[in-house]
Write a protein that holds these residues in place. Structure first.
Motif, PDB file in Angstrom:
ATOM      1  N   VAL A   1      25.193  -6.070  16.879  1.00 15.91           N
ATOM      2  CA  VAL A   1      26.163  -6.881  17.626  1.00 15.91           C
ATOM      3  C   VAL A   1      26.793  -7.856  16.646  1.00 15.91           C
ATOM      4  O   VAL A   1      26.091  -8.597  15.942  1.00 15.91           O
ATOM      5  N   ASP A   2      28.134  -7.828  16.567  1.00 11.74           N
ATOM      6  CA  ASP A   2      28.851  -8.702  15.628  1.00 11.74           C
ATOM      7  C   ASP A   2      28.975 -10.092  16.247  1.00 11.74           C
ATOM      8  O   ASP A   2      29.671 -10.267  17.245  1.00 11.74           O
ATOM      9  N   LYS A   3      28.292 -11.040  15.650  1.00 14.02           N
ATOM     10  CA  LYS A   3      28.286 -12.405  16.215  1.00 14.02           C
ATOM     11  C   LYS A   3      29.655 -13.056  16.104  1.00 14.02           C
ATOM     12  O   LYS A   3      29.971 -13.989  16.829  1.00 14.02           O
ATOM     13  N   LYS A   4      30.493 -12.544  15.166  1.00 10.88           N
ATOM     14  CA  LYS A   4      31.800 -13.185  14.955  1.00 10.88           C
ATOM     15  C   LYS A   4      32.886 -12.561  15.832  1.00 10.88           C
ATOM     16  O   LYS A   4      34.019 -13.028  15.832  1.00 10.88           O
ATOM     17  N   ALA A   5      32.572 -11.487  16.536  1.00  9.43           N
ATOM     18  CA  ALA A   5      33.582 -10.822  17.367  1.00  9.43           C
ATOM     19  C   ALA A   5      33.153 -10.881  18.833  1.00  9.43           C
ATOM     20  O   ALA A   5      31.996 -11.160  19.142  1.00  9.43           O
ATOM     21  N   GLU A   6      34.082 -10.606  19.699  1.00  8.20           N
ATOM     22  CA  GLU A   6      33.825 -10.637  21.137  1.00  8.20           C
ATOM     23  C   GLU A   6      33.371  -9.250  21.591  1.00  8.20           C
ATOM     24  O   GLU A   6      34.160  -8.307  21.601  1.00  8.20           O
ATOM     25  N   ARG A   7      32.094  -9.112  21.942  1.00  7.98           N
ATOM     26  CA  ARG A   7      31.564  -7.855  22.488  1.00  7.98           C
ATOM     27  C   ARG A   7      31.961  -6.651  21.619  1.00  7.98           C
ATOM     28  O   ARG A   7      32.654  -5.736  22.067  1.00  7.98           O
TER      29      ARG A   7
END
Ligand code: SME
Length: 155
Positions: A50-56
């Motif tokens: 899960v990319d913490k810097k992107a939305e979902r």
């Protein structure tokens, strides 16, 4: 069909890798290689994180197998994105029958995606592709859930 004694042996080895001195990426890479090289029906093994810097959005982590164009997957897209969206394991016996599927290799016939959680939050997934139709069952799922639990602290 995965054999129980192979599972317990690999789980023991993965426990050792998680505790080793290597960095996080090297540990996850070693785990992918170990799974792909020891289980005949695992033809592609990878972590999506899960990319913490992107939305979902998921981002491709370490993997073992042929390169894929799907390095970023939005929640809801493909099997990986659907599994991330509803936080459930997906076992797909025949990928050609799926309408929401992201193909990366025409030889792939079946797929399993197992979500990984830390503190009850989704942090990633294990994605395995097979060139054998209907290659995965609940033994694979239980095995991969256990690997997810072992790797969650280093993701
Ligand atoms: N098939 C996956 C995409 C990832 S590749 O298999 C590595 C999907 O539909 O989400």
């Amino acid at each position: 069909m995965i054999r129980e004694n192979i599972c317990s042996n690999l789980i023991r080895k993965i426990g050792v890798i998680v505790e080793s001195e290597k960095d996080r990426t090297a540990k996850l890479q070693t785990i992918c290689d170990l799974l792909k090289n020891n289980i005949p029906h695992y033809d592609w093994v990878g972590f999506y994180l899960v990319d913490k810097k992107a939305e979902r959005e998921l981002i491709l982590g370490p993997y073992s197998g042929e390169p894929t164009e799907h390095t970023r997957i939005k929640f809801g897209q493909g099997i990986c994105g659907q599994a991330a969206d509803i936080e459930k394991t997906f076992i797909i016996d025949d990928v050609t029958r799926e309408t929401n599927y992201l193909s990366c290799n025409a030889r792939v016939k079946s797929e399993i995606v197992v979500p990984i959680f830390r503190d009850n939050a989704l942090i990633g997934e294990l994605d395995i592709d097979s060139h054998t139709p209907a290659a995965f069952n609940n033994i694979d799922e239980d095995f991969l859930v256990r690997i997810g639990e072992l790797t969650a602290p280093i993701i």
